[in-house]
Design an enzyme around this catalytic site. Structure first.
Site, mmCIF file in Angstrom:
data_model
loop_
_atom_site.group_PDB
_atom_site.id
_atom_site.type_symbol
_atom_site.label_atom_id
_atom_site.label_comp_id
_atom_site.label_asym_id
_atom_site.label_seq_id
_atom_site.Cartn_x
_atom_site.Cartn_y
_atom_site.Cartn_z
ATOM 1 N N ARG A 200 0.747 -1.204 0.193
ATOM 2 C CA ARG A 200 -0.012 -0.134 0.063
ATOM 3 C C ARG A 200 0.947 1.385 -0.022
ATOM 4 O O ARG A 200 1.946 1.229 0.534
ATOM 5 C CB ARG A 200 -0.670 -0.081 1.312
ATOM 6 C CG ARG A 200 -2.288 -0.827 0.923
ATOM 7 C CD ARG A 200 -3.142 -0.914 2.355
ATOM 8 N NE ARG A 200 -2.337 -1.544 3.406
ATOM 9 C CZ ARG A 200 -1.968 -0.992 4.401
ATOM 10 N NH1 ARG A 200 -1.898 0.489 4.541
ATOM 11 N NH2 ARG A 200 -1.401 -1.429 5.269
ATOM 12 N N LYS A 345 -8.178 -2.162 1.936
ATOM 13 C CA LYS A 345 -8.309 -1.244 3.014
ATOM 14 C C LYS A 345 -8.835 0.121 2.777
ATOM 15 O O LYS A 345 -9.415 0.820 3.788
ATOM 16 C CB LYS A 345 -6.638 -1.178 3.205
ATOM 17 C CG LYS A 345 -5.890 -2.332 4.038
ATOM 18 C CD LYS A 345 -6.850 -2.428 5.326
ATOM 19 C CE LYS A 345 -5.981 -3.318 6.367
ATOM 20 N NZ LYS A 345 -5.857 -4.723 6.209
ATOM 21 N N HIS A 364 -9.221 -3.480 13.542
ATOM 22 C CA HIS A 364 -8.296 -4.087 12.427
ATOM 23 C C HIS A 364 -7.678 -5.456 13.382
ATOM 24 O O HIS A 364 -6.667 -5.225 13.999
ATOM 25 C CB HIS A 364 -7.060 -3.325 12.336
ATOM 26 C CG HIS A 364 -6.110 -3.695 11.306
ATOM 27 N ND1 HIS A 364 -4.710 -3.284 11.373
ATOM 28 C CD2 HIS A 364 -6.255 -4.527 10.332
ATOM 29 C CE1 HIS A 364 -4.091 -4.134 10.567
ATOM 30 N NE2 HIS A 364 -4.992 -4.840 9.769
ATOM 31 N N SER A 382 0.066 -4.794 10.447
ATOM 32 C CA SER A 382 0.477 -5.799 9.324
ATOM 33 C C SER A 382 1.605 -6.695 9.650
ATOM 34 O O SER A 382 2.944 -6.308 10.028
ATOM 35 C CB SER A 382 0.834 -5.277 8.011
ATOM 36 O OG SER A 382 0.855 -5.996 6.926
ATOM 37 N N LYS A 386 -2.102 -11.554 12.833
ATOM 38 C CA LYS A 386 -3.687 -11.863 12.753
ATOM 39 C C LYS A 386 -4.112 -13.160 11.913
ATOM 40 O O LYS A 386 -4.888 -13.820 12.413
ATOM 41 C CB LYS A 386 -4.345 -10.585 12.233
ATOM 42 C CG LYS A 386 -3.964 -9.385 13.155
ATOM 43 C CD LYS A 386 -4.836 -8.056 12.541
ATOM 44 C CE LYS A 386 -4.388 -7.732 11.268
ATOM 45 N NZ LYS A 386 -3.132 -7.339 11.115
ATOM 46 N N THR A 387 -3.350 -13.031 10.803
ATOM 47 C CA THR A 387 -4.206 -14.310 9.953
ATOM 48 C C THR A 387 -3.643 -15.694 10.437
ATOM 49 O O THR A 387 -4.404 -16.527 10.452
ATOM 50 C CB THR A 387 -3.636 -13.931 8.441
ATOM 51 O OG1 THR A 387 -4.185 -12.648 8.270
ATOM 52 C CG2 THR A 387 -4.177 -15.069 7.718
ATOM 53 N N ASP A 401 -9.004 -10.266 9.546
ATOM 54 C CA ASP A 401 -8.452 -8.936 9.484
ATOM 55 C C ASP A 401 -9.183 -7.694 9.787
ATOM 56 O O ASP A 401 -8.774 -6.741 10.474
ATOM 57 C CB ASP A 401 -7.867 -8.804 7.995
ATOM 58 C CG ASP A 401 -6.720 -7.636 8.085
ATOM 59 O OD1 ASP A 401 -5.775 -7.536 8.730
ATOM 60 O OD2 ASP A 401 -6.978 -6.504 7.271
ATOM 61 N N ARG A 466 1.379 -12.537 -1.266
ATOM 62 C CA ARG A 466 -0.014 -12.599 -0.373
ATOM 63 C C ARG A 466 -0.724 -13.585 -1.208
ATOM 64 O O ARG A 466 -0.617 -13.660 -2.375
ATOM 65 C CB ARG A 466 -0.519 -11.018 -0.477
ATOM 66 C CG ARG A 466 0.122 -10.121 0.370
ATOM 67 C CD ARG A 466 -0.315 -10.081 1.776
ATOM 68 N NE ARG A 466 0.088 -9.189 2.568
ATOM 69 C CZ ARG A 466 -0.548 -8.865 3.903
ATOM 70 N NH1 ARG A 466 -1.487 -9.651 4.174
ATOM 71 N NH2 ARG A 466 -0.004 -8.032 4.501
HETATM 72 N N1 ATP Z 1 5.805 -16.389 16.433
HETATM 73 C C1 ATP Z 1 5.236 -16.033 15.059
HETATM 74 N N2 ATP Z 1 3.898 -15.663 15.392
HETATM 75 C C2 ATP Z 1 3.090 -15.146 14.488
HETATM 76 N N3 ATP Z 1 3.424 -15.134 13.255
HETATM 77 C C3 ATP Z 1 4.851 -15.717 12.934
HETATM 78 C C4 ATP Z 1 5.662 -15.965 13.908
HETATM 79 N N4 ATP Z 1 6.939 -16.350 13.395
HETATM 80 C C5 ATP Z 1 6.686 -16.274 12.293
HETATM 81 N N5 ATP Z 1 5.542 -15.875 11.632
HETATM 82 C C6 ATP Z 1 4.960 -15.327 10.379
HETATM 83 O O1 ATP Z 1 4.861 -14.015 10.512
HETATM 84 C C7 ATP Z 1 3.611 -13.711 9.669
HETATM 85 C C8 ATP Z 1 2.443 -13.198 9.998
HETATM 86 O O2 ATP Z 1 1.589 -12.523 9.039
HETATM 87 P P1 ATP Z 1 -0.015 -12.683 9.069
HETATM 88 O O3 ATP Z 1 -0.506 -12.724 7.611
HETATM 89 O O4 ATP Z 1 -0.644 -13.226 10.110
HETATM 90 O O5 ATP Z 1 0.029 -11.059 9.302
HETATM 91 P P2 ATP Z 1 -1.465 -10.119 9.765
HETATM 92 O O6 ATP Z 1 -1.277 -9.539 11.073
HETATM 93 O O7 ATP Z 1 -2.394 -10.840 9.231
HETATM 94 O O8 ATP Z 1 -1.044 -8.866 8.713
HETATM 95 P P3 ATP Z 1 -2.128 -8.018 7.557
HETATM 96 O O9 ATP Z 1 -2.786 -7.025 8.443
HETATM 97 O O10 ATP Z 1 -0.950 -7.435 6.923
HETATM 98 O O11 ATP Z 1 -2.715 -9.047 6.647
HETATM 99 C C9 ATP Z 1 3.477 -15.134 8.774
HETATM 100 O O12 ATP Z 1 4.109 -14.996 7.598
HETATM 101 C C10 ATP Z 1 3.948 -16.024 9.873
HETATM 102 O O13 ATP Z 1 4.450 -17.390 9.231
HETATM 103 O O1 OAA Z 2 -3.536 -4.046 3.476
HETATM 104 C C1 OAA Z 2 -2.649 -4.798 3.211
HETATM 105 O O2 OAA Z 2 -1.893 -4.709 2.216
HETATM 106 C C2 OAA Z 2 -2.440 -5.887 3.993
HETATM 107 C C3 OAA Z 2 -2.906 -5.777 5.200
HETATM 108 O O3 OAA Z 2 -4.100 -6.391 5.782
HETATM 109 C C4 OAA Z 2 -2.393 -4.617 6.024
HETATM 110 O O4 OAA Z 2 -1.499 -4.083 5.778
HETATM 111 O O5 OAA Z 2 -2.977 -4.518 7.229
HETATM 112 CA CA CA Z 3 -3.772 -10.673 7.384
HETATM 113 MN MN MN Z 4 -4.478 -5.867 7.616
#
Ligand code: ATP
Ligand code: OAA
Ligand code: CA
Ligand code: MN
Length: 682
Positions: A200, A345, A364, A382, A386-387, A401, A466
């Site tokens: 973004r 977003k 979020h 990010s 979360k995911t 998310d 992604r």
């Molecule tokens: N201890 C840990 N706990 C959580 N995630 C971990 C850990 N170690 C490594 N990771 C990695 O960190 C990343 C977490 O990314 P995730 O997709 O869950 O982010 P998000 O919070 O959902 O962000 P976004 O809002 O951008 O989607 C994954 O690639 C996961 O494999």
């Molecule tokens: O928006 C994006 O590119 C991915 C996301 O979920 C974040 O950054 O929170």
């Molecule tokens: Ca996510």
């Molecule tokens: Mn997000």
């Protein structure tokens, strides 16, 4: 003598046979002894005369190849269902043609230029298919109070084909045929490139400041809302609409946001790429044919002209990218970035405006639910998990998310998940791995050119690779994606300094302090230009998306947590044993054990001790986790370096929080004072 095998021949039903001859041209026996091309007539044999026939299957019911092909596709109109008459004698039954016309009129109105008198002419279907050219078309005539200077323009004469709510299969075909960089991976996902932008562009976000939003929104230092005026918005809107109408075809998605039926928002996304249409098909809630029939006018419209740059001579434009939000018009314009996350977003920002107006908290956060109905929220910036952590094989996934918390409980805003893929492994994240199949969009990943197997460790295009897939691709998704009030509120931070404990139990004031602070080490790539983890503070764990002042959301969260007795937790999914560079990221299986202990209630009743500086309550034991890592100081070989780093981070927290010291939370100032006291003390 010619010898013809039966399978090369096809009857056209009136005694003539077409067949492929040796030199590739068709010869036709015309029944008068000479073939049209002058060769001797070929006698076809009747049954039982000794010629071999393969009659095991009946002949195809087609007389021409075109007819054969037409048999292949059954008429279906998932996007244009015929209205039933179940409504009784007085039900209005629109003819299919009339309904399509209304739908096209609505789309035409969306695509209309606001400065020209007529146009655009929109027509349904793929311009590549001749049979689908102008049957039903629509164009809007505008009779504004001003006299238009141009009454006819070339653009008003041209048809724009609309590909409306296509299915994933149709979108695959469009992407593969027309969009370079589109491929099918070995598991059936659609690999695609988002172009020059792989994350973004928050600095290119603009929000229209008018009399209403001037008072309502959060502006100024720390705010994500960079102002633009109404006129400039219209300049960019016109630029996007003209670009879209100049194309042979555009994709239109009509979908929903929010699984809470009372607060559902109708969105229309107009875009130029099949990739964008499939991404939103996956990420928004997919309407049933019946819901689509009654869709009517959208509540919000996105014009995604991401292939086309904005004009830097335009006021407020500081780059070739602009993501513009106009809340009064309920429209968003995207120019100069094809990163699909801007749409996701952008809509989330809209929800952060609309929902609080209805006393609903937008979050979020990820969200899941245990077998006993215990709900957990996972806040975090990010890449903090979360995911990854809400996708838990032992729990029901409500969403990964974006959520809402109402008087009745929680609801997911979206219809899909958007997982980070870098270093994705089947062993560590099996449910996400298995969701990357037909229908899923894989952005910016690298694959083997022959086997099409994805190499998830490859960062050649970007670190921010992604996958976007419908939520039902996760086996234990809870559909509809709603749940009761949360029991646990987990704040995720990915601490690149390696000084925050893997888990701490928070009191309400601490929860608010850390929620407003929104600390993490931003993981590379999600926001354009950031290549290494850096300490970041982002209010409400999503400052890039909030529209009102952070304390508004914080006050609502405090209210709800108090009312429903939710416990706050701070979980560090980042570094241990040293900072980024010397330490290592906490092992995912350990984090999962910690999360398990929060869910099952065992951590609530564990033994705790208080840390220095941050004053965090940390457990002395968590089942399945080595006890020595629970206090970070144990994992650092250089204790002095640890203490210095701890104080450095605490200083950053303090400095960041100065902006919030003068804001009041709640009716009296009491909670504000408690929150201020809940920060680091040194
Ligand atoms: N201890 C840990 N706990 C959580 N995630 C971990 C850990 N170690 C490594 N990771 C990695 O960190 C990343 C977490 O990314 P995730 O997709 O869950 O982010 P998000 O919070 O959902 O962000 P976004 O809002 O951008 O989607 C994954 O690639 C996961 O494999
Ligand atoms: O928006 C994006 O590119 C991915 C996301 O979920 C974040 O950054 O929170
Ligand atoms: Ca996510
Ligand atoms: Mn997000």
């Amino acid at each position: 003598m010619l010898s013809i095998s039966e399978e090369k021949m096809a009857s056209n039903g009136n005694g003539e046979f077409t067949f492929a001859n040796g030199n590739g041209t068709a010869a036709v026996a015309n029944g008068n002894g000479t073939a049209r091309n002058g060769l001797a007539k070929i006698q076809t044999q009747k049954k039982g005369n000794g010629m071999c026939h393969d009659d095991s299957t009946p002949p195809v019911k087609a007389q021409t190849i075109d007819e054969l092909h037409s048999l292949q596709k059954k008429k279906s109109a998932p996007t244009t269902p015929i209205k039933g008459t179940q409504g009784g004698a007085f039900a209005i039954t629109l003819s299919e043609v009339e309904r399509q016309k209304q739908q096209l009129q609505s789309i035409s109105a969306s695509l209309a230029s606001l400065t020209r008198e007529t146009g655009p002419k929109v027509v349904r279907g793929d311009p590549a298919k001749q049979s689908e050219t102008p049957k039903v078309s629509s164009h809007v005539s505008h009779h504004h109070h001003f006299t238009p200077t141009i009454s006819v323009s070339d653009s008003a004469l041209k048809f724009t084909h609309v590909l409306y709510n296509l299915s994933p299969a149709e979108l695959y075909e469009q992407a593969i045929k027309y969009e370079k960089g589109s491929f099918i991976t070995s598991t059936g996902a659609l690999a695609t490139l988002s172009g020059a932008k792989t994350g973004r562009s928050p600095r290119d976000k603009r929000v229209v400041k008018d009399d209403t939003t001037e008072d309502e929104l959060w502006w100024g230092r720390g705010s994500p809302n960079i102002e633009m005026d109404e006129h400039t918005f219209m300049v960019n809107r016109e630029r996007a609409v003209d670009y879209l109408n100049s194309l042979d075809k555009v994709f239109v998605n009509d979908q929903f946001l929010n699984w809470d039926p009372e607060n559902r928002i109708k969105v229309r996304i107009v875009s130029a790429r099949a990739y964008h249409s499939l991404f939103m098909h996956n990420m928004c809630i997919r309407p049933t044919p019946e819901e689509l029939e009654n869709f009517g006018t959208p509540d919000f419209t996105i014009y995604n002209a991401g292939q086309f740059p904005c004009n830097r001579y335009t006021h407020y434009m500081t780059s070739s990218t602009s993501i513009d939000l106009n809340l009064a018009r309920r429209e968003m314009v995207i120019l100069g970035t094809m990163y699909a996350g801007e749409m996701k977003k952008g809509l989330f920002s809209v929800m952060h405006y609309l929902m609080p107006k209805r006393q609903i908290l937008s979050l979020h956060s990820g969200c899941n639910m245990g077998k006993d109905g215990d709900v957990a929220l996972f806040f975090g910036l990010s890449g903090t998990g979360k995911t990854t952590l809400s996708t838990d094989h032992n729990r029901y996934l409500i969403g990964d998310d974006e959520h809402c918390w109402t008087e009745n409980g929680v609801s997911n805003i979206e219809g899909g998940c958007y997982a980070k893929c870098i270093d994705l492994s089947r062993e560590k994240e099996p449910d996400i791995w298995n969701a990357i199949k037909f229908g899923a969009v894989l952005e910016n990943i690298v694959f083997d050119e022959h086997t099409r197997e994805v190499d998830y460790s490859d960062k050649s295009v970007t670190e921010n690779t992604r996958a976007a897939y419908p939520i039902e691709y996760i086996p234990n998704a809870k559909i509809p994606c709603v749940g009761p009030h949360p029991k646990n509120v987990i704040l995720l931070a990915c601490d690149a300094f390696g000084v925050l404990p893997p888990v701490s139990k928070l009191n309400l004031a601490q929860t608010m302090y850390h929620f407003i602070s929104g600390y993490t080490a931003l993981v590379a790539g999600t926001e354009d230009g950031i290549k290494e983890p850096t300490a970041t503070f982002s209010a409400c764990f999503g400052a890039a998306f909030i529209m009102l002042h952070p304390t508004k959301y914080a006050a609502m969260l405090a209210d709800k947590m108090l009312k429903h007795g939710a416990t706050g937790w701070l979980v560090n999914t980042g570094w241990s044993g040293g900072s980024y560079g010397s330490g290592k990221r906490i092992k995912l299986p350990y984090t999962r054990k910690i999360i398990d202990a929060i869910h099952d209630g065992s951590l609530l009743n564990a033994k705790y001790k208080k840390t220095e500086v941050f004053g965090l309550e940390i457990p002395t034991e968590v089942e399945g986790v080595p006890s020595e890592i629970l206090d970070p100081v144990n994992t650092w070989s250089d204790k002095n370096a640890h203490n210095e780093t701890l104080l450095k981070l605490a200083g950053l927290f303090k400095r960041n929080f100065e902006t919030f010291t003068n804001y009041k939370i709640g009716k009296d100032n009491k909670l504000t004072e408690e929150i201020l006291a809940a920060g680091p003390n040194f």
